[in-house]
Design an enzyme around this catalytic site. Structure first.
Site, PDB file in Angstrom:
ATOM      1  N   SER A 160      -6.520   3.677  -2.643  1.00  0.00           N
ATOM      2  CA  SER A 160      -7.650   2.843  -3.023  1.00  0.00           C
ATOM      3  C   SER A 160      -8.832   3.708  -3.467  1.00  0.00           C
ATOM      4  O   SER A 160      -8.669   4.556  -4.329  1.00  0.00           O
ATOM      5  CB  SER A 160      -8.012   1.911  -1.856  1.00  0.00           C
ATOM      6  OG  SER A 160      -8.784   0.820  -2.321  1.00  0.00           O
ATOM      7  N   ASP A 209      -3.310  -2.537  -4.451  1.00  0.00           N
ATOM      8  CA  ASP A 209      -3.852  -1.524  -3.551  1.00  0.00           C
ATOM      9  C   ASP A 209      -2.812  -0.962  -2.581  1.00  0.00           C
ATOM     10  O   ASP A 209      -2.098  -1.703  -1.905  1.00  0.00           O
ATOM     11  CB  ASP A 209      -5.000  -2.153  -2.764  1.00  0.00           C
ATOM     12  CG  ASP A 209      -5.928  -1.137  -2.155  1.00  0.00           C
ATOM     13  OD1 ASP A 209      -5.455  -0.299  -1.355  1.00  0.00           O
ATOM     14  OD2 ASP A 209      -7.138  -1.173  -2.466  1.00  0.00           O
TER      15      ASP A 209
END
Length: 256
Positions: free
Chosen positions: A46, A158
């Protein structure tokens, strides 16, 4: 600390996700430099992937700090026309290309890897070949907020869904010592003010469990206390950088 160099250990740095909290990673990089610790491998999930891209390209912590302090939410996101996310993070990819050029993993100064999640089959995907910008876009694609990214036959979101603190890529690289940064270890969920924060809170619960599976595999774990910080307020970036620096400095002083 110079002892570290004499041992000639290959050091891996794992940078976790945490949205705007990722600014704390910059402070950690400053502490590593001050302790003369060179990173041989870097991994990111991320926002950690975003910072890892600059580390892999050989940018100093000062250069990364300058970029971080200039960032605004609209710099890295835009309204998404597809209905698989509220926003698109194509601007993030554009920012990386403008800053780093068309850099690939193969041309990076430091071997790097980023973690994403295949939203179709739920499998972890480790990205360490090809274009870095699209890999960062995939790894930072918070489900429900950002539209998924298509890459190498996968529909990716993610990586924090499965491995928020990216230890396994560093093990695969053969790192002798792993320094990991977990941004959400002390983070307290705050009452949301908007739909983005509702989704981030939901995601927080998910990645907290994913983090616990891997952090005990780190040789050194840095966990800045970001309990009072917001995951979306970019005005707090200088403070987050300082917290990351002070926490890392204390831990590294104790270790070396």
């Amino acid at each position: 600390m110079r002892i570290f160099k004499k041992r000639k250990k290959r050091i891996g740095l794992a940078l976790s996700g945490g949205a705007v909290l990722g600014a704390a990673h910059v402070g950690v990089l400053r502490a590593l430099q001050e302790h003369d610790i060179s990173v041989d491998f870097v991994s990111g999930t991320s926002i950690g992937a975003f910072i890892a891209a600059f580390v892999a390209a050989g940018k100093t912590w000062e250069e990364i700090e300058e970029i971080a302090k200039r960032l605004k939410w609209l710099d890295v996101s835009g309204i998404s026309l597809p209905q698989m996310g509220l926003l698109s993070n194509k601007k993030m990819g554009k920012l990386l290309k403008e800053t780093l050029g068309d850099i690939t993993f193969e041309k990076a100064q430091i071997p790097a890897a980023m973690i994403a999640t295949d939203i179709v089959n739920g499998e972890k995907v480790i990205l360490k070949e090809g274009d870095i910008a699209s890999a960062v876009m995939a790894s930072t694609c918070i489900p429900g907020i950002f539209a998924p990214v298509k890459r190498e036959g996968h529909l990716l979101v993610d990586g924090g869904v499965l491995e928020n603190v990216p230890i396994t890529p560093l093990q695969d690289f053969g790192a002798d010592m792993i320094i990991a940064v977990d941004l959400i270890a002390h983070h307290h969920i705050q009452e949301p003010d908007n739909i983005v924060e509702v989704l981030l809170n939901t995601f927080d619960f998910m990645i907290t469990n994913a983090s616990r599976m891997y952090t005990n595999q780190a040789d050194i774990l840095i966990t800045p206390n970001l309990s009072g910080a917001s995951r979306v307020n970019m005005d707090q970036i200088p403070e987050l950088i300082e917290i990351g620096y002070e926490t890392a400095k204390e831990i590294l002083n104790a270790e070396f």
